[in-house]
Design a protein around this motif. Structure first.
Motif, mmCIF file in Angstrom:
data_model
loop_
_atom_site.group_PDB
_atom_site.id
_atom_site.type_symbol
_atom_site.label_atom_id
_atom_site.label_comp_id
_atom_site.label_asym_id
_atom_site.label_seq_id
_atom_site.Cartn_x
_atom_site.Cartn_y
_atom_site.Cartn_z
ATOM 1 N N ARG A 7 -7.357 -11.978 -5.234
ATOM 2 C CA ARG A 7 -8.726 -12.107 -4.733
ATOM 3 C C ARG A 7 -9.383 -13.440 -5.027
ATOM 4 N NH1 ARG A 7 -11.796 -6.578 -6.367
ATOM 5 N NH2 ARG A 7 -11.122 -5.355 -4.578
ATOM 6 N N ALA A 64 -5.372 -6.888 -9.683
ATOM 7 C CA ALA A 64 -4.505 -7.789 -10.443
ATOM 8 C C ALA A 64 -5.062 -9.212 -10.392
ATOM 9 C CB ALA A 64 -3.096 -7.760 -9.873
ATOM 10 N N MET A 110 -8.426 -8.447 1.194
ATOM 11 C CA MET A 110 -8.929 -7.783 -0.019
ATOM 12 C C MET A 110 -10.456 -7.706 -0.009
ATOM 13 S SD MET A 110 -6.346 -9.002 -3.035
ATOM 14 C CE MET A 110 -4.589 -8.558 -2.958
ATOM 15 N N ARG A 111 -11.016 -7.546 1.169
ATOM 16 C CA ARG A 111 -12.466 -7.442 1.406
ATOM 17 C C ARG A 111 -13.231 -8.717 1.059
ATOM 18 N NH1 ARG A 111 -11.757 -2.330 -1.183
ATOM 19 N NH2 ARG A 111 -11.218 -0.755 0.368
ATOM 20 N N ARG A 152 0.642 -5.633 -7.467
ATOM 21 C CA ARG A 152 0.081 -6.028 -6.183
ATOM 22 C C ARG A 152 -1.268 -5.358 -5.925
ATOM 23 N NH1 ARG A 152 4.708 -5.985 -2.512
ATOM 24 N NH2 ARG A 152 5.092 -8.146 -2.995
ATOM 25 N N ASP A 153 -1.742 -4.607 -6.885
ATOM 26 C CA ASP A 153 -3.051 -3.992 -6.760
ATOM 27 C C ASP A 153 -4.111 -5.090 -6.637
ATOM 28 O OD1 ASP A 153 -5.616 -2.779 -8.109
ATOM 29 O OD2 ASP A 153 -4.397 -1.091 -7.468
ATOM 30 N N LYS A 154 -5.197 -4.818 -5.873
ATOM 31 C CA LYS A 154 -6.248 -5.823 -5.675
ATOM 32 C C LYS A 154 -6.909 -6.236 -6.982
ATOM 33 C CE LYS A 154 -8.636 -3.683 -2.460
ATOM 34 N NZ LYS A 154 -7.692 -2.591 -2.270
ATOM 35 N N HIS A 193 -2.099 -2.235 5.126
ATOM 36 C CA HIS A 193 -1.105 -3.187 5.608
ATOM 37 C C HIS A 193 0.227 -2.669 5.108
ATOM 38 C CE1 HIS A 193 1.222 -6.942 5.765
ATOM 39 N NE2 HIS A 193 0.313 -7.422 6.588
ATOM 40 N N ARG A 194 1.315 -2.968 5.809
ATOM 41 C CA ARG A 194 2.582 -2.413 5.356
ATOM 42 C C ARG A 194 2.923 -2.875 3.938
ATOM 43 N NH1 ARG A 194 6.378 -6.512 5.892
ATOM 44 N NH2 ARG A 194 5.548 -8.163 7.187
ATOM 45 N N LEU A 195 2.305 -3.954 3.477
ATOM 46 C CA LEU A 195 2.563 -4.431 2.118
ATOM 47 C C LEU A 195 1.519 -3.976 1.102
ATOM 48 C CD1 LEU A 195 3.757 -8.073 2.909
ATOM 49 C CD2 LEU A 195 5.166 -6.096 2.333
ATOM 50 N N ASN A 235 -5.250 -0.566 1.769
ATOM 51 C CA ASN A 235 -6.622 -1.094 1.819
ATOM 52 C C ASN A 235 -6.684 -2.608 1.655
ATOM 53 O OD1 ASN A 235 -7.868 1.417 2.148
ATOM 54 N ND2 ASN A 235 -7.841 1.807 -0.047
ATOM 55 N N MET A 236 -5.660 -3.299 2.086
ATOM 56 C CA MET A 236 -5.611 -4.739 1.856
ATOM 57 C C MET A 236 -6.510 -5.514 2.813
ATOM 58 S SD MET A 236 -3.982 -5.819 -0.701
ATOM 59 C CE MET A 236 -3.215 -4.876 -2.028
ATOM 60 N N ILE A 237 -6.789 -4.928 3.991
ATOM 61 C CA ILE A 237 -7.576 -5.638 4.994
ATOM 62 C C ILE A 237 -8.850 -4.848 5.222
ATOM 63 C CG2 ILE A 237 -7.482 -6.689 7.306
ATOM 64 C CD1 ILE A 237 -5.122 -7.405 5.412
ATOM 65 N N GLY A 238 -9.987 -5.416 4.878
ATOM 66 C CA GLY A 238 -11.223 -4.661 5.044
ATOM 67 C C GLY A 238 -12.458 -5.458 4.696
ATOM 68 N N CYS A 281 -11.761 -10.677 5.426
ATOM 69 C CA CYS A 281 -11.144 -9.342 5.388
ATOM 70 C C CYS A 281 -10.080 -9.186 4.313
ATOM 71 C CB CYS A 281 -10.464 -9.023 6.719
ATOM 72 S SG CYS A 281 -11.591 -8.841 8.086
ATOM 73 N N TRP A 310 -3.889 -0.988 12.069
ATOM 74 C CA TRP A 310 -4.444 -1.806 13.136
ATOM 75 C C TRP A 310 -4.448 -1.106 14.497
ATOM 76 C CZ3 TRP A 310 -7.622 -5.368 14.547
ATOM 77 C CH2 TRP A 310 -7.544 -5.859 15.858
ATOM 78 N N ALA A 346 -11.693 -0.349 5.063
ATOM 79 C CA ALA A 346 -10.411 -1.056 5.110
ATOM 80 C C ALA A 346 -9.407 -0.334 5.992
ATOM 81 C CB ALA A 346 -9.825 -1.191 3.708
ATOM 82 N N ILE A 347 -8.364 -1.080 6.340
ATOM 83 C CA ILE A 347 -7.148 -0.465 6.867
ATOM 84 C C ILE A 347 -5.997 -0.856 5.932
ATOM 85 C CG2 ILE A 347 -7.886 -0.356 9.276
ATOM 86 C CD1 ILE A 347 -6.251 -2.898 9.829
#
Lengths: 361, 361
Positions: free
Chosen positions: B96, A325, B120-121, A321-323, A148-150, A153-156, B118, A79, A145-146
Motif C-alpha cells: 500500500r 503487510a 488496495m483501495r 500478500r495481505d494488504k 483479483h486472481r492474485l 479485495n485487491m481492487i477497490g 483502486c 471484473w 472491492a472486487i
C-alpha cells in the motif's frame, strides 16, 4: 421500532437504520435523491425474495426503477460481474444522478459500491444488506472491492453509501450457515472493543441463533456502533481501523487457498479469530481463559474451529500478500488485553505454532 | 528555470512543476514518499526515450523501481490494460505504500491514476506528462478513467496526484500532429476564461509551433493556472468545472463515432470548439469576429475544422450519452461573451444547423 446509528467519517455522514419491516416502510427511503433513474443491484437468490418489494417502494422517488441480477457468490466478485453493472447502466441511459441500491449480501454491496464509485466517476448508492454479515460489517465503513486472481479485495475503493437500511425481516430467509457466519463478525466486536458486549453475546447466543428479532436488533446496532466509531476515527485504514481486521489475516489465507466460496467469509474469520486469540495468548497478551471463551462461543455457533491443513509455509506466503503487510513483514491484529486490539508483527516460530495447533485442533 | 503552479482542490493539495530538464533534476522528486516500491507506468513509445532516465532518478528514493510498458493509444485505454497494471503490482509484491509514476500522455495518466485509486483501495501516484495535451489538461484536475465500449471515459475516478512534473524536454520528441492537438486545449483556455491569453496565443503561435521553450513554458503555466483555479472551485464537476469541457460535447461525439484513435483527442476538441463557438454565435452570445478568430487560429495550427459527416441524428444521439447530459437533455458549454463560458441546453434546430455547417465547412 427503528434504531439509528449515525456514521461520520469526516468526509461523509450517513445513517444506518435497523429494524423489522424497513423495506416496506416509506420512512426508510425519505430524503434519498429523487433522480430519474434508480437501479437495484441484487443477485439471483435475493431478487425473487425482495427485489419487487424494494422496487415498488422506490417508484415514488424515481421515474425508472430497474433490477439487475448478478450471479450469487464470492466467486463472482470479479471484473466480468462488475462490468455487467456498467453495461446495464449505460444500456439504460443512466446519468450521473442515478442512484444505485445494493440489495443483497457483502458481495452485492462490495460490487455495487465499487461500481457507484467508478460509474461516470461517482454516483450515489444506498446499502440494503440482506445478510447478517453485510448488516454488521460490509455495509459500514465504505470498503468496496472486487477480487483479483492474485488476491482477495485487491481492487477497490473507499466509498461511503448515502444510507444503510438493515431490514431484519430479510434475515428470516437467510440459510442458517450464513446467519452463523455473520455471527462470527458480531462476536469479533467483543474481544477487540467491548468485553461487556461479549458477555451479552454469551448470554444471548441461543436467542441470536433462533433469530429473535430483539436480540438481532441489538447485535446489529452494537456492532455497527463500534464499527462506526472506529471508522469515524480512521476512514482510510491508516491506523486504528486495522483492528476491525481481527481474524482476517489468517482468515484471508484460508479463503484464498481454498478458493473463494469453499468456506464462507465469516467462517474463515471465525477460525482466524481463534488463531489470532491463540497468537495473542502466545505473546502473553491475554490468558488461556480468553482463548477458551472464544472457542466455546464459536463451537456453540457451529462455526469451524479447525483450520485447513495447507502447511505452514503456504499460510505464511498467503499472509505476506495481505494488504496489511508492510515491506514484507506480516502484521497481525492481536488482542492487547481482552477488549482491546493492536496491530503488530509476531515471530515466525510463534505464528507457525499457532498454525500447527489450529490445523490439528 | 522551474515554474510552479500550486493546486488546491479542498480535498488535496499538490504542485505542478514546469520547466526544461526536470526529469533529470533531483529537486523535482524531493518530498516524494520514500517507499520500498515504485512502478513507472509508461507505454511502448515513451519507454525507450525516457523510462531509464526517470528510473535512475528514483533509485535514490525507492529500493525497487520497475517499469511497466502499456500498449500505446486511446484504443488501449481499457480494462485489459488497466488489469495488466494490477497484475504487475501484485506479481511484484507491491504494498500500500507503493508509488506509481505515470510517464506518458493522457492515456497513461488516466490509467495510472485510476489504477492508483483502486489498487488496495488507493496508493499515491505522480504524473509525469510527456505530451503537451497531458501537461495542460489531463495531468491537472484528477480525472482518471478507462473507456467502455458504450462510451468514452465512462468508468473512472476523481483522484489527485501528489505531484505533477512537466518536463518540456519531453515535448521535443513529440510528433508535430500531437503537439498541435495539445495546442487545441491551450487555445481553449482563452475564449472560456482569459481573452488576453488568447491574444498572446495569436501573437506567439509561430513560436509555439516551433517549440520555443519559453513560449511553451508560459502556455503550459497559464493553462494549468486557469485549470487549477477552476478545479479548485469545483473538484467534482458539479458546476463551474464543466466549462473546461468546452468543445468536448461535439468532440466526444466525433471520437466515439469514428472509433478511438482516428482523430486525436485534441483534434476532436479543436473541431468541437469551433462548433461550440458557432453555437454560441447562433445563440447571440458572441459575434462573428470571434468565430473567425477561433477558425483562423485552428487553421494556422493545421487542426481539422471540418467535422466528419455522421449525419445530424448520429451526432444528437451520441451527445445524449455524454456524461454532462441530464435527464435526456443535451447541455452545451457555450461562450457567454468572449472570455467567459456557461453551460446550457440549446434548441435542436440550432444544434442541427451547427452540425450541418461543420460537416460542409
Amino acid at each position: 421500532m427503528t434504531l439509528t446509528v449515525p456514521v461520520d467519517t469526516g468526509l461523509a455522514r450517513y445513517d444506518i437504520r435497523i429494524g423489522a419491516g424497513l423495506l416496506r416502510d416509506p420512512a426508510s427511503w425519505e430524503g434519498m435523491p429523487p433522480s430519474r433513474h434508480a437501479v437495484i443491484v441484487t443477485n439471483v437468490t435475493i431478487a425473487p425474495l425482495w427485489a419487487q418489494t424494494l422496487a415498488q417502494m422506490l417508484t415514488s422517488l424515481h421515474r425508472q426503477v430497474s433490477v439487475l441480477e448478478l450471479p450469487d457468490g464470492e466467486a463472482h466478485k470479479d471484473w466480468p460481474a462488475l462490468n455487467s453493472i456498467f453495461d446495464h447502466l449505460l444500456q439504460s441511459g443512466c446519468d450521473r444522478q442515478t442512484v444505485l441500491y445494493a440489495l443483497g449480501g457483502g458481495v452485492v454491496g462490495d460490487m455495487t459500491g465499487f461500481a457507484a464509485g467508478c460509474y461516470m466517476r461517482g454516483i450515489p448508492f444506498v446499502q440494503v444488506p440482506t445478510t447478517l454479515l453485510a448488516q454488521v460489517d460490509s455495509s459500514v465503513g465504505g470498503k468496496t472491492a472486487i477480487n483479483h486472481r492474485l488476491g482477495k479485495n485487491m481492487i477497490g475503493l473507499f466509498n461511503q453509501p448515502i444510507r444503510v437500511v438493515c431490514d431484519l425481516d430479510t434475515l428470516r430467509t437467510l440459510p442458517q450457515r450464513e446467519l452463523v457466519a455473520g455471527l462470527a463478525e458480531v462476536i469479533k466486536y467483543g474481544p477487540i472493543a467491548d468485553p461487556v458486549f461479549f458477555d451479552w453475546i454469551e448470554r444471548e447466543l441461543d436467542a441470536l441463533l433462533a433469530r429473535d428479532v430483539q436480540a438481532l436488533a441489538h447485535a446489529v446496532q452494537r456492532s455497527c456502533e463500534i464499527k462506526a466509531q472506529v471508522v469515524g476515527q480512521d476512514e482510510r485504514e491508516g491506523g486504528v481501523r486495522a483492528i476491525l481486521n481481527f481474524g482476517h489475516t489468517f482468515g484471508h489465507a484460508i479463503e484464498t487457498a481454498l478458493g473463494y466460496g469453499q468456506w464462507l467469509h465469516g467462517e474463515a474469520v471465525g477460525c482466524g479469530m481463534l488463531m489470532a486469540t491463540d497468537l495473542s495468548m502466545q505473546l502473553g497478551l491475554v490468558g488461556p481463559q480468553h482463548l477458551e471463551r472464544m472457542r466455546d462461543v464459536l463451537v456453540r455457533c457451529g462455526l469451524p474451529t479447525r483450520a485447513p491443513d495447507l502447511g505452514v509455509a503456504a499460510y505464511l506466503s498467503l499472509m505476506g500478500r495481505d494488504k496489511k503487510a508492510q515491506a514484507g513483514e506480516i502484521r497481525f491484529v492481536v488482542l492487547d488485553g481482552w477488549g482491546r486490539a493492536a496491530v503488530r508483527p509476531a515471530p515466525d516460530e510463534c505464528v507457525s505454532e499457532v498454525i500447527q495447533r489450529a490445523v490439528t485442533r
